[in-house]
Design an enzyme around this catalytic site. Structure first.
Site, PDB file in Angstrom:
ATOM      1  N   SER A 114       0.846  -1.192   0.000  1.00 20.03           N
ATOM      2  CA  SER A 114       0.000   0.000   0.000  1.00 20.03           C
ATOM      3  C   SER A 114       0.887   1.250   0.000  1.00 20.03           C
ATOM      4  O   SER A 114       1.658   1.448  -0.922  1.00 20.03           O
ATOM      5  CB  SER A 114      -0.957  -0.040   1.204  1.00 20.03           C
ATOM      6  OG  SER A 114      -1.976   0.929   1.069  1.00 20.03           O
ATOM      7  N   GLU A 207      -2.154  -2.475  -8.043  1.00 17.59           N
ATOM      8  CA  GLU A 207      -3.359  -2.799  -7.280  1.00 17.59           C
ATOM      9  C   GLU A 207      -3.845  -1.510  -6.646  1.00 17.59           C
ATOM     10  O   GLU A 207      -3.130  -0.520  -6.578  1.00 17.59           O
ATOM     11  CB  GLU A 207      -3.065  -3.856  -6.215  1.00 17.59           C
ATOM     12  CG  GLU A 207      -2.066  -3.440  -5.125  1.00 17.59           C
ATOM     13  CD  GLU A 207      -2.663  -2.626  -3.995  1.00 17.59           C
ATOM     14  OE1 GLU A 207      -3.841  -2.823  -3.652  1.00 17.59           O
ATOM     15  OE2 GLU A 207      -1.941  -1.756  -3.450  1.00 17.59           O
ATOM     16  N   HIS A 272      -5.350  -5.341  -1.292  1.00 14.71           N
ATOM     17  CA  HIS A 272      -6.169  -5.045  -0.120  1.00 14.71           C
ATOM     18  C   HIS A 272      -7.331  -6.024   0.081  1.00 14.71           C
ATOM     19  O   HIS A 272      -8.209  -5.777   0.906  1.00 14.71           O
ATOM     20  CB  HIS A 272      -6.715  -3.623  -0.214  1.00 14.71           C
ATOM     21  CG  HIS A 272      -5.659  -2.560  -0.050  1.00 14.71           C
ATOM     22  ND1 HIS A 272      -4.791  -2.225  -1.058  1.00 14.71           N
ATOM     23  CD2 HIS A 272      -5.345  -1.780   1.012  1.00 14.71           C
ATOM     24  CE1 HIS A 272      -3.982  -1.264  -0.636  1.00 14.71           C
ATOM     25  NE2 HIS A 272      -4.287  -0.979   0.618  1.00 14.71           N
TER      26      HIS A 272
END
Length: 301
Positions: A114, A207, A272
């Site tokens: 992330s 992503e 996620h």
């Protein structure tokens, strides 16, 4: 910039010491402790530096505090690996404050995902170190068995082929290159900085979470117009979790790369979502869309 030589993957072994850094947002103390216990159950020792529970607005301390912790972990010969506590935002604010000479001279395995993408990109290009796109510490505390098994195997250097769904192949072909990328929004925010990613000769992985399809479109369009997608040899995507109109995303990706003539696959369980497999970033990868798989070859530069 692209590294001149293949980055080094610094695998870990039982009883190695993993230091914790909080480069981004503040974290939940209970989930943090669960993550620590998870690492210890895998046979690792965990070092928790002073100051990582500091608070500065939504951040886990001031930029200087957070950067000092990361610099000290890389400089400490007793630390074998480093894991990010959680994501959120803030990692890119540290980049000008990091001691890149010390980091390059003391290679260690860095783990996170992330917002940690902002660290993974320059660790590969400036530090010459492979990183592990993997759960952050607080994520480990609630991870499922598949996620934990992938994490444990990868950080010890056991890389397993990842099979993809054939109905998620957008363009066929086979490509080799170094695996690079991460969270799409974070990658886009690095464009125009001194740490802008270079995907040349790379297998691009992306992503994201919480971004509607039109924002995915806008970010990929910006990347293409900025020229950072030139030289990409293949594309593989992870999950686009809680992204409105996610059924549009395959079409968007096909439009962005329509003239690239490269293999493109979607649907790898990384990001996620409920399952977050670990990926060695910066090492050689083979994306075989014809056989719907991603595998590793560290001889690839």
């Amino acid at each position: 910039m692209k590294p001149d030589v293949a980055p080094v993957f610094c695998s870990l072994k039982p009883k190695d010491v993993i230091g914790v850094v909080a480069p981004s947002a503040r974290f939940d103390a209970q989930m943090f402790q669960k993550g620590v216990l998870c690492l210890e159950s895998m046979g690792f020792e965990v070092h928790i530096p002073n100051g990582i529970t500091s608070r500065h607005r939504y951040l886990a301390g001031t930029d200087r505090q957070r950067a000092d912790v990361l610099n000290s972990l890389f400089a400490d010969p007793g630390i074998n690996g480093i894991i990010a506590a959680r994501g959120g935002f803030g990692a890119m604010r540290l980049l000008p404050l990091l001691d890149w000479d010390t980091i390059a001279g003391n290679p260690k395995l860095f783990m996170g995902f992330s917002d940690a993408t902002a660290l993974i990109i320059p660790l590969i290009s400036k530090g010459g170190i492979c990183a592990l796109h993997a759960p952050n510490l607080v994520s480990l505390g609630r991870a499922d068995e598949q996620t934990l098994e992938s994490f444990s195997r990868n950080l010890t250097g056991c890389f397993s082929r990842i099979n993809l769904s054939s109905d998620q192949v957008l363009a066929g072909g086979r490509a080799t290159g170094w695996l690079v990328g991460g969270n799409l929004a974070t990658l886009v925010h690095m464009i125009g900085t001194a740490y802008q990613p270079d995907f040349t000769d790379g297998i691009l992985f992306i992503e994201d979470v919480g971004e509607p399809a039109y924002k995915i479109d806008r970010m990929l369009t910006q990347m293409k117009m900025a020229g950072v997608l030139e030289g990409v040899k293949g594309v593989v995507t992870g999950s686009f979790e809680n992204c409105d109109n996610d059924d549009y995303i395959p079409e968007i990706i096909q439009e962005v790369f329509f003239d690239a003539n490269i293999p493109i696959c979607m649907g790898i369980d990384v990001g996620h979502g409920a399952v977050n497999l670990s990926l060695p970033m910066g090492g050689g990868a083979i994306l075989d869309a014809d056989h719907a798989c991603l595998e590793w070859d560290f001889a690839v530069k």
